[in-house]
Design an enzyme around this catalytic site. Sequence first.
Site, PDB file in Angstrom:
ATOM      1  N   ASP A 136       0.921  -1.177   0.039  1.00 30.89           N
ATOM      2  CA  ASP A 136      -0.079   0.116  -0.081  1.00 30.89           C
ATOM      3  C   ASP A 136       0.807   1.202  -0.100  1.00 30.89           C
ATOM      4  OD1 ASP A 136      -2.493   1.556   0.461  1.00 30.89           O
ATOM      5  OD2 ASP A 136      -1.602   1.765   2.585  1.00 30.89           O
ATOM      6  N   ASP A 186      -0.248   5.173   0.936  1.00 31.35           N
ATOM      7  CA  ASP A 186      -0.388   6.283   1.807  1.00 31.35           C
ATOM      8  C   ASP A 186      -0.398   5.542   3.071  1.00 31.35           C
ATOM      9  OD1 ASP A 186      -0.980   8.082  -0.045  1.00 31.35           O
ATOM     10  OD2 ASP A 186      -3.089   7.395  -0.331  1.00 31.35           O
ATOM     11  N   ASN A 246      -4.341   9.418  -7.158  1.00 31.38           N
ATOM     12  CA  ASN A 246      -3.068  10.397  -7.121  1.00 31.38           C
ATOM     13  C   ASN A 246      -2.019   9.611  -7.052  1.00 31.38           C
ATOM     14  OD1 ASN A 246      -4.566  13.145  -7.325  1.00 31.38           O
ATOM     15  ND2 ASN A 246      -5.381  12.356  -5.517  1.00 31.38           N
TER      16      ASN A 246
HETATM   17  C1  G6P Z   1      -5.819   5.613   0.064  1.00 32.51           C
HETATM   18  C2  G6P Z   1      -5.983   6.386   1.183  1.00 32.51           C
HETATM   19  C3  G6P Z   1      -7.632   6.962   1.170  1.00 32.51           C
HETATM   20  C4  G6P Z   1      -7.788   7.513   0.047  1.00 32.51           C
HETATM   21  C5  G6P Z   1      -7.665   6.745  -0.856  1.00 32.51           C
HETATM   22  C6  G6P Z   1      -8.130   7.534  -2.322  1.00 32.51           C
HETATM   23  O1  G6P Z   1      -6.187   4.439   0.253  1.00 32.51           O
HETATM   24  O2  G6P Z   1      -5.779   5.548   2.239  1.00 32.51           O
HETATM   25  O3  G6P Z   1      -7.546   7.623   2.440  1.00 32.51           O
HETATM   26  O4  G6P Z   1      -9.267   8.060   0.227  1.00 32.51           O
HETATM   27  O5  G6P Z   1      -6.327   6.278  -1.344  1.00 32.51           O
HETATM   28  O6  G6P Z   1      -7.248   8.324  -2.551  1.00 32.51           O
HETATM   29  P1  G6P Z   1      -7.388   9.495  -3.701  1.00 32.51           P
HETATM   30  O7  G6P Z   1      -6.142  10.292  -3.868  1.00 32.51           O
HETATM   31  O8  G6P Z   1      -7.604   8.724  -5.197  1.00 32.51           O
HETATM   32  O9  G6P Z   1      -8.354  10.744  -3.209  1.00 32.51           O
HETATM   33 MG    MG Z   2      -2.468   3.268   3.702  1.00 31.17          MG
END
Ligand code: G6P
Ligand code: MG
Length: 218
Positions: free
Chosen positions: A7, A9, A116
């Site tokens: 993963d 983030d 992102n």
């Molecule tokens: C990761 C994070 C989430 C977030 C998701 C979507 O899984 O842990 O907190 O909502 O990505 O991210 P984004 O950058 O597409 O909004």
């Molecule tokens: Mg994470």
Amino acid sequence: MEAIVFDMDGVLLSTDRMHFEAWKALADRLGLPFDETKAQRCLGLSRMESLEIVLEGSGRSFTAEEKEALAEEKNRHYRALLRGLTPRDLPEETVEVLCELRRRGYRLALASSSKNAPEILARTGLGELLDCAVDGNDVRRAKPDPEVFLLAARRLGVAPERCVGVDDALSGVAAARAAGMTVAAVGFASGAGAGDWNLKSLGELLERCPGAEREDKA
Ligand code: G6P
Ligand code: MG
């Protein structure tokens, strides 16, 4: 084990703090409470699923268009924070662990729910440390669905049973487990004892994923 699927983030870098800041700003503007407990429930979910959690308890309903606009508002704020990212934001431990695992012969992939992710990989140079990356743009179902982990394993050409999935979210742990991987939990998920391995730090992966016996086989 032949591959490690990470993963992003909250595991490889602390962009989870930026997600928190951007969701909190939106919640504040709407007069809604948003705390660490709610933030943890958002981890690993898609942007729209996370928004549902942010809007919980608002006492009003939002149209699909309003929700799109709110998600866009959060994402604009989040992306403004991302613009400051540089390779220096990549923790030393992340670089060391990825380089050492690669040296030991493991294949390395990203499995992130974030749309992102490509920008983050490019800005930090993280992309160069991985063999392949799967993110929220590539899948239809976010974690806890196993799709993102399964696709990462397929792109690496490694059976999921020969992969370790590393995640800090309960949704991510569930996704990696449903994919059939050995689950290494870090951060919040590790504290909750959710993984097969509950790591105190990413560096502990190096103790769990040895190199010597692999070199013997080679
Ligand atoms: C990761 C994070 C989430 C977030 C998701 C979507 O899984 O842990 O907190 O909502 O990505 O991210 P984004 O950058 O597409 O909004
Ligand atoms: Mg994470």
